[in-house]
Enzyme design. Structure first.
Site, PDB file in Angstrom:
ATOM      1  N   TYR A 130       0.818  -1.208   0.000  1.00  0.00           N
ATOM      2  CA  TYR A 130       0.000   0.000   0.000  1.00  0.00           C
ATOM      3  C   TYR A 130       0.850   1.256   0.000  1.00  0.00           C
ATOM      4  O   TYR A 130       0.513   2.244  -0.622  1.00  0.00           O
ATOM      5  CB  TYR A 130      -0.890   0.007   1.256  1.00  0.00           C
ATOM      6  CG  TYR A 130      -2.237  -0.611   1.021  1.00  0.00           C
ATOM      7  CD1 TYR A 130      -2.379  -1.711   0.184  1.00  0.00           C
ATOM      8  CD2 TYR A 130      -3.374  -0.107   1.633  1.00  0.00           C
ATOM      9  CE1 TYR A 130      -3.611  -2.284  -0.035  1.00  0.00           C
ATOM     10  CE2 TYR A 130      -4.617  -0.674   1.422  1.00  0.00           C
ATOM     11  CZ  TYR A 130      -4.729  -1.762   0.593  1.00  0.00           C
ATOM     12  OH  TYR A 130      -5.954  -2.323   0.375  1.00  0.00           O
ATOM     13  N   THR A 131       1.965   1.191   0.723  1.00  0.00           N
ATOM     14  CA  THR A 131       2.711   2.419   0.992  1.00  0.00           C
ATOM     15  C   THR A 131       4.061   2.482   0.300  1.00  0.00           C
ATOM     16  O   THR A 131       4.475   3.526  -0.172  1.00  0.00           O
ATOM     17  CB  THR A 131       2.953   2.538   2.524  1.00  0.00           C
ATOM     18  OG1 THR A 131       1.741   2.229   3.191  1.00  0.00           O
ATOM     19  CG2 THR A 131       3.412   3.924   2.903  1.00  0.00           C
ATOM     20  N   ASP A 260      -0.416  -6.279  11.164  1.00  0.00           N
ATOM     21  CA  ASP A 260      -0.608  -6.812   9.813  1.00  0.00           C
ATOM     22  C   ASP A 260       0.355  -7.982   9.659  1.00  0.00           C
ATOM     23  O   ASP A 260       1.525  -7.795   9.359  1.00  0.00           O
ATOM     24  CB  ASP A 260      -0.314  -5.708   8.795  1.00  0.00           C
ATOM     25  CG  ASP A 260      -0.667  -6.145   7.391  1.00  0.00           C
ATOM     26  OD1 ASP A 260      -1.236  -7.240   7.237  1.00  0.00           O
ATOM     27  OD2 ASP A 260      -0.380  -5.387   6.447  1.00  0.00           O
TER      28      ASP A 260
HETATM   29  N1  LIG Z   1      14.222  -6.628   1.850  1.00  0.00           N
HETATM   30  C1  LIG Z   1      13.405  -7.122   0.948  1.00  0.00           C
HETATM   31  N2  LIG Z   1      13.850  -7.989   0.024  1.00  0.00           N
HETATM   32  C2  LIG Z   1      13.008  -8.484  -0.920  1.00  0.00           C
HETATM   33  N3  LIG Z   1      11.706  -8.171  -1.014  1.00  0.00           N
HETATM   34  C3  LIG Z   1      11.201  -7.307  -0.118  1.00  0.00           C
HETATM   35  C4  LIG Z   1      12.014  -6.734   0.904  1.00  0.00           C
HETATM   36  N4  LIG Z   1      11.236  -5.933   1.647  1.00  0.00           N
HETATM   37  C5  LIG Z   1      10.003  -5.997   1.120  1.00  0.00           C
HETATM   38  N5  LIG Z   1       9.966  -6.813   0.059  1.00  0.00           N
HETATM   39  C6  LIG Z   1       8.806  -7.114  -0.796  1.00  0.00           C
HETATM   40  O1  LIG Z   1       8.185  -5.897  -1.159  1.00  0.00           O
HETATM   41  C7  LIG Z   1       6.806  -5.885  -0.812  1.00  0.00           C
HETATM   42  C8  LIG Z   1       6.414  -4.500  -0.301  1.00  0.00           C
HETATM   43  O2  LIG Z   1       7.144  -4.141   0.854  1.00  0.00           O
HETATM   44  P1  LIG Z   1       6.404  -3.712   2.200  1.00  0.00           P
HETATM   45  O3  LIG Z   1       5.597  -4.870   2.703  1.00  0.00           O
HETATM   46  O4  LIG Z   1       7.382  -3.136   3.151  1.00  0.00           O
HETATM   47  O5  LIG Z   1       5.444  -2.563   1.663  1.00  0.00           O
HETATM   48  P2  LIG Z   1       4.077  -2.034   2.271  1.00  0.00           P
HETATM   49  O6  LIG Z   1       3.633  -0.912   1.398  1.00  0.00           O
HETATM   50  O7  LIG Z   1       4.240  -1.762   3.737  1.00  0.00           O
HETATM   51  O8  LIG Z   1       3.161  -3.293   2.106  1.00  0.00           O
HETATM   52  P3  LIG Z   1       1.757  -3.606   2.827  1.00  0.00           P
HETATM   53  O9  LIG Z   1       0.714  -2.929   2.032  1.00  0.00           O
HETATM   54  O10 LIG Z   1       1.721  -5.116   2.748  1.00  0.00           O
HETATM   55  O11 LIG Z   1       1.880  -3.127   4.238  1.00  0.00           O
HETATM   56  C9  LIG Z   1       6.630  -6.991   0.236  1.00  0.00           C
HETATM   57  O12 LIG Z   1       5.403  -7.648   0.101  1.00  0.00           O
HETATM   58  C10 LIG Z   1       7.797  -7.933   0.001  1.00  0.00           C
HETATM   59  O13 LIG Z   1       7.402  -9.052  -0.781  1.00  0.00           O
END
Ligand SMILES: Nc1ncnc2c1ncn2[C@@H]1O[C@H](COP(=O)(O)OP(=O)(O)OP(=O)(O)O)[C@@H](O)[C@H]1O
Length: 475
Positions: A130-131, A260
């Protein structure tokens, strides 16, 4: 996504295009946006300087990471400007918290800064939620790392801009999530928490001081793929999770819960599970006046926990984590195709976490016991030698072909399994109708077990100093 795989990425944190129009659907005023930014800012401040939150455990003595850029070993384009905006929202980037180490501090803080991002290569989009959006890049030294930044075309930023029509303010609101995650990664350091290598504040085309974090690179957790791997590897993931939850329950900040909690919040690094998405973590326990206030709700069932004399729901944070570990991981990964003698213990772990009868400490103790039984070979059931074939031993040799497939093999086109000792290899060969020989390699799995190829015959044996062939001589 900011850029498609294979295309040239913008500089990390760079805006992909002009601001969207505020649009007619705008509801909240700027005051409301400022209030939300302030709330997030204060949360970050609490985590960066604070010990445990209300209802949480022991105090914290360790020093904190530098919230503001410019800490030891970091490079930053300009000094921090932490003045509040006229609308009352805190300035960006944030000033150092009172607990931040000053220059010269020897804390284990992040080491990479903007300089490390100047000559990265091979940038690839990895994923987004999402973010945030995540990219894989290679640093000049050749190490691949993950860069995380606010996703300019993501849901969070988009809906905020539609509501408030303030692109910079909305960036700041979203960036506080990334900042919170960065603070938590640093404060919750553990082998099962993704490692923060550093961060960089740099201007994008229209937004000053966008934040990019630099972390260890992982591979997304794919449940379907995990179900096809060996029990040993699946158990490793469950044990990683048990160790992580134990650490979160006893963290320097208090008992941390992941609001989450889905497989996509985790990644795999060399077979270990690590949490990466911490922007929805919470430390505060739930206040209560009676147990009716302490209901943990899940789609398939609810639990009511006791309300402590101090007015906090007892162990609610750790139990939320534990039930999520049960429903997303343990129930799928722990029991299936486990060694039969370990099944009763594994079933009791699955049942106790599914019913929340154990806390995190007991759950981890039982998972560690499984590891001990497996690693020490005590799980092996005494098989009788009677009726077993003799195997002839050919040191320094291998059988290059004559493969068959078995499940769950470590190798796609052949039968490659791990064994505790020679007796277990013989038992496996005896239990496979096709098996006429096996080749013991010098490779081991994470628990130290040896990898062995099982073969349909031994018509072609060749020298290989790192392997030993055993051929079925009689039966
Ligand atoms: N260090 C990493 N190495 C590889 N892939 C990663 C890493 N960190 C995050 N990801 C991938 O990137 C995606 C997005 O990262 P993240 O979950 O931090 O974003 P978000 O916007 O907070 O997502 P959500 O909406 O699930 O809260 C994750 O679902 C994961 O699969």
């Amino acid at each position: 996504v900011l850029f498609a795989p294979g295309s040239e990425p913008p500089r990390p944190g760079q805006s992909p295009g002009p601001s969207p129009d505020p649009g007619p659907g705008r509801r909240g005023g700027r005051g409301e946006l400022a209030r939300q930014i302030r709330a997030r800012y204060e949360e970050v401040q609490r985590y960066s300087r604070g010990g445990p939150g209300p209802g949480a455990g022991r105090p914290e003595r360790r020093r904190l990471m530098d919230l503001a850029p410019g800490g030891p070993g970091l490079q930053r384009p300009r000094p921090p400007r932490a003045r509040p905006l006229p609308d009352g929202a805190p300035g960006w980037p944030p000033a150092p918290g009172p607990g931040s180490p000053g220059p010269g501090s020897s804390g284990p803080g992040p080491r990479l800064g903007c300089a490390a991002l100047r000559n990265v290569s091979g940038a690839q989009y990895v994923g987004s939620g999402y973010t945030k959006a995540v990219y894989r890049v290679r640093l000049p030294g050749g190490v691949a790392v993950a860069l995380k930044a606010v996703d300019f075309s993501g849901h969070d930023l988009g809906s905020c801009v539609r509501e408030f029509g303030a692109r910079r303010g909305c960036y700041r609101l979203a960036a506080h999530k990334l900042l919170k995650e960065m603070v938590l990664l640093e404060r919750l350091r553990h082998p099962n928490v993704l490692q923060l290598y550093g961060y960089c504040y740099q201007d994008s085309e229209d937004i000053p001081d966008t934040l990019t974090t630099i972390t260890e690179l992982g591979a997304p957790v794919e449940m379907i793929q995990l179900l096809q791997t060996s029990w040993e590897d699946r158990f490793r993931i469950c044990l990683s999770l048990g160790r992580l939850l134990h650490h979160l329950a006893h963290s320097p900040l208090g008992s941390v819960t992941l609001l989450d909690f889905r497989p996509r919040q985790f990644v795999l690094v060399d077979g270990e599970l690590k949490v990466t998405d911490l922007d929805d973590a919470r430390v505060e326990e739930t206040p209560c006046t009676g147990s009716a206030d302490c209901t943990l709700e899940f789609p398939a069932r609810n639990f009511t926990l006791p309300c402590s004399a101090q007015g906090w729901c007892e162990a609610m944070n750790e139990k939320r984590n534990l039930y999520n570990a049960y429903r997303f991981f343990f129930t799928y990964l722990l029991p299936h195709s486990a060694p039969p003698s370990l099944r009763p213990l594994l079933d009791s772990i699955v049942n106790a976490t599914g019913e929340l009868t154990w806390g995190v400490d007991e759950t981890l103790a039982q998972l560690e016991k499984v590891l001990h039984l497996y690693r020490s070979g005590q799980y092996l059931q005494n098989s009788t030698e009677a009726g077993r074939a003799e195997y002839q031993h050919l040191p320094g040799s291998t059988i290059p072909q004559e493969d068959y497939r078995c499940w769950p093999s470590y190798h796609h086109g052949s039968c490659l399994l791990s064994v505790f000792n020679l007796a277990e290899a013989v038992d496996i060969c005896e239990s496979h109708a096709q098996c006429q020989a096996f080749v013991v390699t010098n490779q081991t799995t994470w628990t130290g077990r040896q990898l062995v190829f099982f073969k349909t015959g031994w018509s072609h044996v060749v020298p290989d100093p790192s392997k030993t062939t055993y051929v079925r001589a009689s039966g």
